[in-house]
Design a protein around this motif. Structure first.
Motif, PDB file in Angstrom:
ATOM      1  N   UNK A  54       0.855  -1.193   0.000  1.00 36.08           N
ATOM      2  CA  UNK A  54       0.000   0.000   0.000  1.00 36.08           C
ATOM      3  C   UNK A  54       0.886   1.237   0.000  1.00 36.08           C
ATOM      4  N   UNK A  55       0.589   2.161  -0.895  1.00 39.20           N
ATOM      5  CA  UNK A  55       1.393   3.373  -1.030  1.00 39.20           C
ATOM      6  C   UNK A  55       0.487   4.577  -0.838  1.00 39.20           C
ATOM      7  N   UNK A  56       0.864   5.444   0.087  1.00 41.75           N
ATOM      8  CA  UNK A  56       0.080   6.662   0.284  1.00 41.75           C
ATOM      9  C   UNK A  56       0.651   7.775  -0.592  1.00 41.75           C
ATOM     10  N   UNK A  98      -4.309   6.778  -2.449  1.00 46.14           N
ATOM     11  CA  UNK A  98      -3.618   5.560  -2.038  1.00 46.14           C
ATOM     12  C   UNK A  98      -3.707   4.517  -3.145  1.00 46.14           C
ATOM     13  N   UNK A 132       4.605   7.232   2.217  1.00 48.79           N
ATOM     14  CA  UNK A 132       4.613   6.119   3.184  1.00 48.79           C
ATOM     15  C   UNK A 132       4.102   4.824   2.545  1.00 48.79           C
ATOM     16  N   UNK A 134       3.083   0.674   3.224  1.00 47.92           N
ATOM     17  CA  UNK A 134       2.815  -0.416   4.162  1.00 47.92           C
ATOM     18  C   UNK A 134       2.880  -1.721   3.397  1.00 47.92           C
ATOM     19  N   UNK A 142       5.038  -4.675   7.688  1.00 50.05           N
ATOM     20  CA  UNK A 142       6.204  -3.805   7.820  1.00 50.05           C
ATOM     21  C   UNK A 142       5.751  -2.438   7.345  1.00 50.05           C
ATOM     22  N   UNK A 143       5.921  -1.441   8.201  1.00 46.78           N
ATOM     23  CA  UNK A 143       5.444  -0.103   7.835  1.00 46.78           C
ATOM     24  C   UNK A 143       6.629   0.811   7.579  1.00 46.78           C
ATOM     25  N   UNK A 145       6.945   4.044   7.162  1.00 46.43           N
ATOM     26  CA  UNK A 145       6.127   5.255   7.259  1.00 46.43           C
ATOM     27  C   UNK A 145       6.804   6.351   8.067  1.00 46.43           C
TER      28      UNK A 145
END
Lengths: 173, 563
Positions: A54-56, A98, A132, A134, A142-143, A145
């Protein structure tokens, strides 16, 4: 001889730390350009395969589109931007916030996840903008961020978010 | 041409190095992650394990493997590398108690990671720190000297105001005592800080012992005492108002530092202690000028005047002493059995000797001075010198109460409360007891922004940088009450421990709250209690950072009163 020593010293100090984290292949881009962001995922969560990435998308990066990936489904989460941006004459007030890739990546493999987006001029030249990430696995996440505070060395962070340095736009001739 | 040639050579060297580095396989460059251990963290074992296994996500090399053993010693561990971690030989058998393994390993990418494995055999004790008690004796001696010089400086001023003019020798003695009081108070302050922390003298060069010492009443009591001595040593000390001021300052500097300064009876204990200290200052501090005045003309006169004031002072001293012992409320049997009671008995014997000498001076030697000045003068001098020496010994014994908790002070461990906050979220942290020991930690989050509450994940990391322990990391569990809890975790030393709370508030946002808790060394022993100073530094990892906000962690007072 001095050159060798200097080169060795520079390499010894600068190179190894960057490899283990999630990073952009090209960690800098010019303001106002459309940027192709390629994130490298080098390992799973403590040995477990990665199931979701996941990419913000930070504010100021607009018109984002993911690059589709064989074997992975991609989901786009949209939302309102903090302000209205001009996209080639069209005002844009909402867009991608996202990106979520779902699939499976073994801990033994390396893979890349790509998207493109326009770097608006609200991103100040010389600053670093952070995306950030995830990385979710069956055993947790694993974050990546952590964003360094002013004056903090990003290398001091355990799990830094991948950063993109904004360069001055090319001079117009 | 040669310059060009060497430059070309340099460029080739550089390109070669770049090539070498670029071809290093990148697959090996991932951090190792700690995955667990056998025995597990915080285990309470019946017998010592024959080996210890540390498990990692990939092969690692050992950098540091060090045992902190229950008897306070340290030992190095040897390890054999396995594909998934390290296999260590058994820890040196040093009996029941808490074993700590400090580990620091390096993974293939050259990134070191570290942590501590804590487990206990039979019972959780916390490791005793070697050298802890080494800090006690210097602290006692430094405090003794600082207080003694203050007493002599203030005593000389009182004598000048109440009894009569100082002889030139006595005036010089008073000034020297006043000048010595300041550096001695500073030394005592530093030594007290080290004692609080249980650290060696090398820590004096850091700010921590000073911060800790100055944050508690006894710490600034030293400075009040030094101020009293300096004012007393100044030229205007013959004025009664000044003498009264320095007496009040001097007595308060002693009153804030004793056991009487806290506890439920402190509103009685503190004034009693102040009167007790004032009487002591007058009595012991007035004796050196009295000796000096014997050789002058008005010796007999001075003796009589001193005796007139000293008698009520001694009555006050004894009465307040009895009062202080009574409000302690311990029954005689426990008192006699305890070390504290033995010290008190020693002090009483010394005081009785002082009183006997004072009585001898008053009833025999003073009248003799009128009839046979020569022999009586030297007897008096000897007798008063002995009285001063006894007074100093009484003071030293009083300082030694530090070594032993008074009876009745062994109450349940007090919780420590910390308040940590960032701009968006605040955490109330409760520790069930002061370290060392097995401690339950609970955290309650509050915030103005409802979007951030409740947090999704909470992780607590403890480390004791001075002892080189940690980081020891725990994921907290969310209870039904909304409280996050870990525990019991074994924190093996008294600290100071730094605590980092990583609070995941959204999937992409983590706020880190940091604080240092410095439980006073003797919290584990019993008799001392106050608002524990907590230097709290808070930091937020979402782009803002603010530091150096000093807050207080309140420690509940113990049932404890004066001695």
């Amino acid at each position: 001889m001095n050159t060798i020593l200097t080169t060795l010293a520079v390499l010894a100090l600068s190179v190894p730390a960057a490899f283990a984290h999630v990073n952009f292949e090209t960690p800098q881009a010019q303001q106002g350009t459309t940027y192709l962001g390629v994130l490298g995922i080098g390992h799973g969560c403590a040995g477990e395969p990665t199931l979701k990435v996941r990419v913000q998308i930070p504010d100021g990066v607009i018109a984002v589109k993911p690059v589709p990936k064989a074997g992975w489904s991609v989901e786009i989460v949209t939302g309102a931007y903090a302000q209205s941006y001009d996209y080639y004459g069209t005002p844009m007030t909402e867009g991608v916030k996202e990106l979520i890739w779902t699939g499976e990546l073994s801990d033994a493999y390396f893979d890349q996840f790509a998207f493109r987006g326009k770097l608006t001029d609200t991103l100040a030249v010389g600053t670093t903008v952070y995306f950030p990430v995830v990385q979710e696995c069956a055993n947790g996440a694993d974050r990546w961020i952590e964003i360094p505070a002013d004056g903090q060395d990003p290398h001091d962070l355990e799990d830094p978010a991948p950063g993109l340095k904004i360069l001055a736009p090319a001079a117009k001739n | 041409m040669r310059i060009l040639a060497s430059n070309v050579q340099g460029v080739f060297c550089f390109l070669f190095m770049v090539l070498v580095v670029a071809t290093v396989p990148s697959s090996a460059l991932a951090h190792a992650e700690f995955q667990g251990s056998a025995p597990v963290a915080n285990a309470l074992l019946d017998e010592l394990p024959t080996g210890v296994r540390l498990q990692f996500s990939e092969p690692v090399g050992a950098l540091t493997l060090e045992w902190l053993l229950p008897d306070g010693t340290r030992g190095t561990a040897t390890a054999k590398a396995t594909p998934d971690g390290l296999l260590l030989s058994a820890p040196p058998a040093t009996g029941r108690g808490t074993y700590v393994l400090n580990w620091r390993v390096v993974s293939a990418d050259g990134h070191p990671i570290g942590g501590a494995l804590v487990f206990s055999l039979g019972e959780v004790t916390g490791t005793t720190e070697p050298g802890t008690d080494a800090a006690v004796l210097p602290a006692i001696i430094a405090r003794f000297l600082a207080i003694l010089s203050m007493i002599f400086a203030v005593g000389a001023a009182l004598y000048a105001a109440l009894i009569g003019p100082l002889s030139s020798g006595a005036a010089r003695f008073g000034r020297v005592a006043a000048l010595a009081a300041v550096p001695l108070a500073l030394v005592a302050l530093g030594a007290y800080g080290l004692d609080l922390l249980g650290r060696g003298s090398s820590a004096l060069f850091s700010s921590v012992p000073w911060q800790v010492a100055i944050a508690v009443p006894r710490g600034w009591g030293f400075l009040v005492g030094a101020a009293a001595a300096i004012i007393a040593g100044s030229r205007s000390r013959q004025r009664p108002a000044i003498a009264l001021l320095v007496l009040v300052l001097g007595a308060s500097s002693l009153a804030v530092s004793g056991h009487s300064s806290t506890g439920q009876n402190r509103w009685i204990g503190q004034p009693l202690m102040m009167l007790h200290a004032a009487a002591l200052i007058f009595w012991v501090g007035g004796l050196p000028p009295l000796i000096a005045s014997l050789s002058g003309q008005g010796g007999l006169n001075a003796l009589r005047r001193f005796s007139n004031v000293a008698l009520p002072a001694v009555i006050v001293l004894v009465a307040t002493g009895v009062g202080l012992a009574l409000i302690r409320g311990a029954d005689i049997a426990t008192l006699i059995a305890s070390d504290w009671g033995k010290l008190l008995a020693l002090k009483l014997v010394l005081v009785a000797c002082m009183l006997a000498l004072a009585l001898l001076n008053k009833t025999r030697l003073t009248p003799a001075l009128a009839t046979a000045p020569g022999s009586a003068r030297s007897s008096l001098r000897r007798s008063i010198s002995a009285e001063i020496a006894l007074g100093a010994m009484v003071l030293l014994v009083a300082m030694c109460f530090r070594l032993t908790p008074p009876p009745g002070a062994h109450t349940a461990p007090d919780p420590i409360h910390l308040h940590l906050h960032s701009a968006e979220i605040a955490a109330e942290v409760s520790l069930s007891a002061a370290p060392p020991g097995a401690i339950d930690v609970s955290v309650n989050f509050m915030g103005t922004n409802a979007d951030l509450l409740p947090p999704k994940e909470v992780n607590l990391t403890f480390s004791d940088p001075a002892a080189g322990i940690g980081p020891i990391s725990f994921d907290a569990q969310l209870l039904d009450s909304g409280m996050w809890q870990i525990g019991p975790v074994t924190l093996p030393t008294a600290g100071p421990w730094s605590l980092n709370i990583a609070v995941l508030v959204t999937d992409f946002k983590q706020i880190t709250l940091s604080g240092i808790f410095t439980p006073p060394k003797r919290a584990a022993r019993g008799p001392f209690e106050f608002i524990a100073p907590c230097l709290v530094i808070w930091r937020q990892r979402d782009g803002h950072e603010q530091e150096n906000l000093v807050l207080k962690g309140a420690r509940a007072g113990r049932r404890d009163a004066g001695y």
